[in-house]
Design an enzyme around this catalytic site. Structure first.
Site, PDB file in Angstrom:
ATOM      1  N   ARG A 119       0.854   4.720  -0.975  1.00 49.69           N
ATOM      2  CA  ARG A 119      -0.432   4.753  -0.284  1.00 49.69           C
ATOM      3  C   ARG A 119      -0.351   5.217   1.178  1.00 49.69           C
ATOM      4  NH1 ARG A 119      -1.964   5.381  -5.156  1.00 49.69           N
ATOM      5  NH2 ARG A 119      -3.159   3.703  -6.129  1.00 49.69           N
ATOM      6  N   ASP A 132     -14.377   7.983 -10.599  1.00 50.13           N
ATOM      7  CA  ASP A 132     -14.774   7.372  -9.326  1.00 50.13           C
ATOM      8  C   ASP A 132     -14.827   8.380  -8.188  1.00 50.13           C
ATOM      9  OD1 ASP A 132     -14.752   5.081 -10.820  1.00 50.13           O
ATOM     10  OD2 ASP A 132     -13.622   3.909  -9.385  1.00 50.13           O
ATOM     11  N   ASP A 189      -5.053  -1.667  -2.237  1.00 53.26           N
ATOM     12  CA  ASP A 189      -4.999  -0.270  -1.809  1.00 53.26           C
ATOM     13  C   ASP A 189      -5.913   0.021  -0.632  1.00 53.26           C
ATOM     14  OD1 ASP A 189      -3.031   0.509  -3.525  1.00 53.26           O
ATOM     15  OD2 ASP A 189      -4.380   1.263  -5.075  1.00 53.26           O
ATOM     16  N   SER A 236      -6.200  -0.954 -16.958  1.00 56.07           N
ATOM     17  CA  SER A 236      -6.158   0.275 -16.169  1.00 56.07           C
ATOM     18  C   SER A 236      -4.720   0.519 -15.725  1.00 56.07           C
ATOM     19  CB  SER A 236      -7.080   0.178 -14.947  1.00 56.07           C
ATOM     20  OG  SER A 236      -6.619  -0.828 -14.059  1.00 56.07           O
TER      21      SER A 236
END
Length: 404
Positions: A93, A13, A122, A178
């Site tokens: 984050r 990504d 996120d 994932s």
């Protein structure tokens, strides 16, 4: 050309996003923030970014800071989202955003880009943190941009773009789920885990913990030392925050401690199913609470426990750099002053057993608590205490009797 800092992992990504941002006319500075995610060759990631046209690329090791300044204050709060999730991804984050915003200032970039999707938590954590640190920063979230989504509706188009641009990626078959890993935990979601009736343990290939069934057939004891609510050592050895987490990950992990399966409420409003493992933090939460039982008075613990879900929610949503959080962190730092001592735990096949606890600030008085005769507690005193405490109940009972 306008410049942008990209939170870069080197995966499919963010590799595509790096190329796409250049196509959109940006000079891109790639920042790989190391919070303990697995990577065989970090230098290869930097080389890949440079080879793909990045204006600059760097690695910033933030693991120690994450444990010391983010995870351990959340531990002091005993903050668990929806009473179970230990916030391993949520904690990382805002730190990633902080590091990227620091690089924005250094290179003069006016935009910050990330690869979070428009469905998850996120994106909230990255953006809310970034805007709190720099209200003028431009946020670029390609997965929320229709032009990007039209160009890359699926994995096939992402891989084709990389082939066209000569971007090296590992185009392996999709996993049945994932995962996201840092030094605090690993989260598993999506794929087959989206069916909440499927047993996650049967699907997930856990990376930090053995299954309780495969754990040793003997209890392993571990001692954890605290100062003012902060872990400072394991088995009598002084360690840094990161070293404590890594050491306990090994000890707890080999004993099958720290797995959970939860259907949680995302900030964006949907429910999602996640499987998590956090061996070190699970043990630390247990040990910390055990020591608090000796050292904190009832009313202070009750106040902390009323606020703890709110702190967990703020961390989960991404409200780290706000005045309310500053005040709450100042409060917990003061409230934890007595929480010093040692806790000994037994770990056995996924279970945690209290084996001992000591503190120089213990509020436990055996002479008062003893059930044996001759203690310093006068049981006769309870007569007047209960008459006063029961007064409202007696008055209400008489009123009800008159009414009904």
């Amino acid at each position: 050309m306008p410049s942008c800092v990209l939170a870069y992992s080197g995966g499919l990504d963010t590799s595509v996003i790096l190329g796409w941002l250049q196509d959109e006319g940006y000079d891109v500075h790639c920042v790989y923030v190391d919070v303990g995610q697995p990577c065989e060759d970090r230098e290869a990631i930097l080389k890949k970014a440079h080879d793909c046209g990045a204006k600059s690329a760097r690695i910033v090791d933030a693991q120690e800071e994450m444990c010391r300044d983010f995870a351990f204050p959340v531990l002091q709060w005993q903050a668990k989202y929806e009473n179970i999730y230990l916030l391993g991804t949520s904690i990382a984050r805002p730190l990633i955003s902080k590091v990227c915003l620091q690089v924005c200032r250094e290179v003069g970039a006016d935009a910050y880009a990330h690869g979070a999707t428009g469905k998850g938590n996120d994106q909230c954590r990255f953006q809310l943190a970034a805007e709190a640190l720099n209200p003028d920063i431009k946020i670029i979230a390609p997965w929320r941009i229709e032009k990007f989504r039209k160009a890359f509706p699926g994995r096939t188009e992402l891989i084709a773009y990389c082939e066209q641009k000569g971007i090296p990626v590992k185009a392996s078959a999709a996993k049945p789920y994932s995962s996201d890993e840092n030094c605090l935990h690993i989260s598993y979601e999506a794929g087959k885990l989206e069916d909440p009736n499927v047993c996650g343990v049967d699907i997930v290939d856990f990376g930090m913990t053995v299954s309780p069934q495969a754990a040793p057939d003997a209890v392993e004891s571990v001692s954890i030392q605290f100062e003012k609510g902060i872990p400072v050592g394991v088995n009598g050895k002084k360690l840094s925050p990161l070293q404590i987490v890594l050491e306990l990950n090994k000890i707890a992990g080999r004993n099958g401690v720290g797995r959970i399966d939860i259907v949680e409420n995302r900030f964006v409003g949907m429910k999602s199913r996640g499987v998590y493992e956090a061996p070190a933090m699970t043990v630390l939460y247990h040990a910390h609470q055990t020591l608090e039982q000796l050292t904190l008075d009832r009313d202070l613990v009750n106040l902390r426990d009323r606020l703890s879900p709110e702190v967990a929610q703020m961390v989960y949503y991404g409200f780290w750099y706000v005045s309310k959080m500053d005040a709450l962190l100042a409060f917990i730092k003061e409230a934890q002053q007595p929480v010093t001592g040692e806790v000994v735990l037994g770990l056995y096949k996924g279970n945690i057993i209290n084996q001992g606890r000591t503190s120089p600030n213990s509020l436990y008085d055996e002479a008062i608590a003893s059930m044996e005769g001759g203690g310093s507690y006068n049981q006769t005193d309870a007569e007047g205490f209960l008459r006063i405490m029961g007064l409202p109940s007696r008055v209400q009972a008489r009123a009800r009797a008159r009414k009904y």
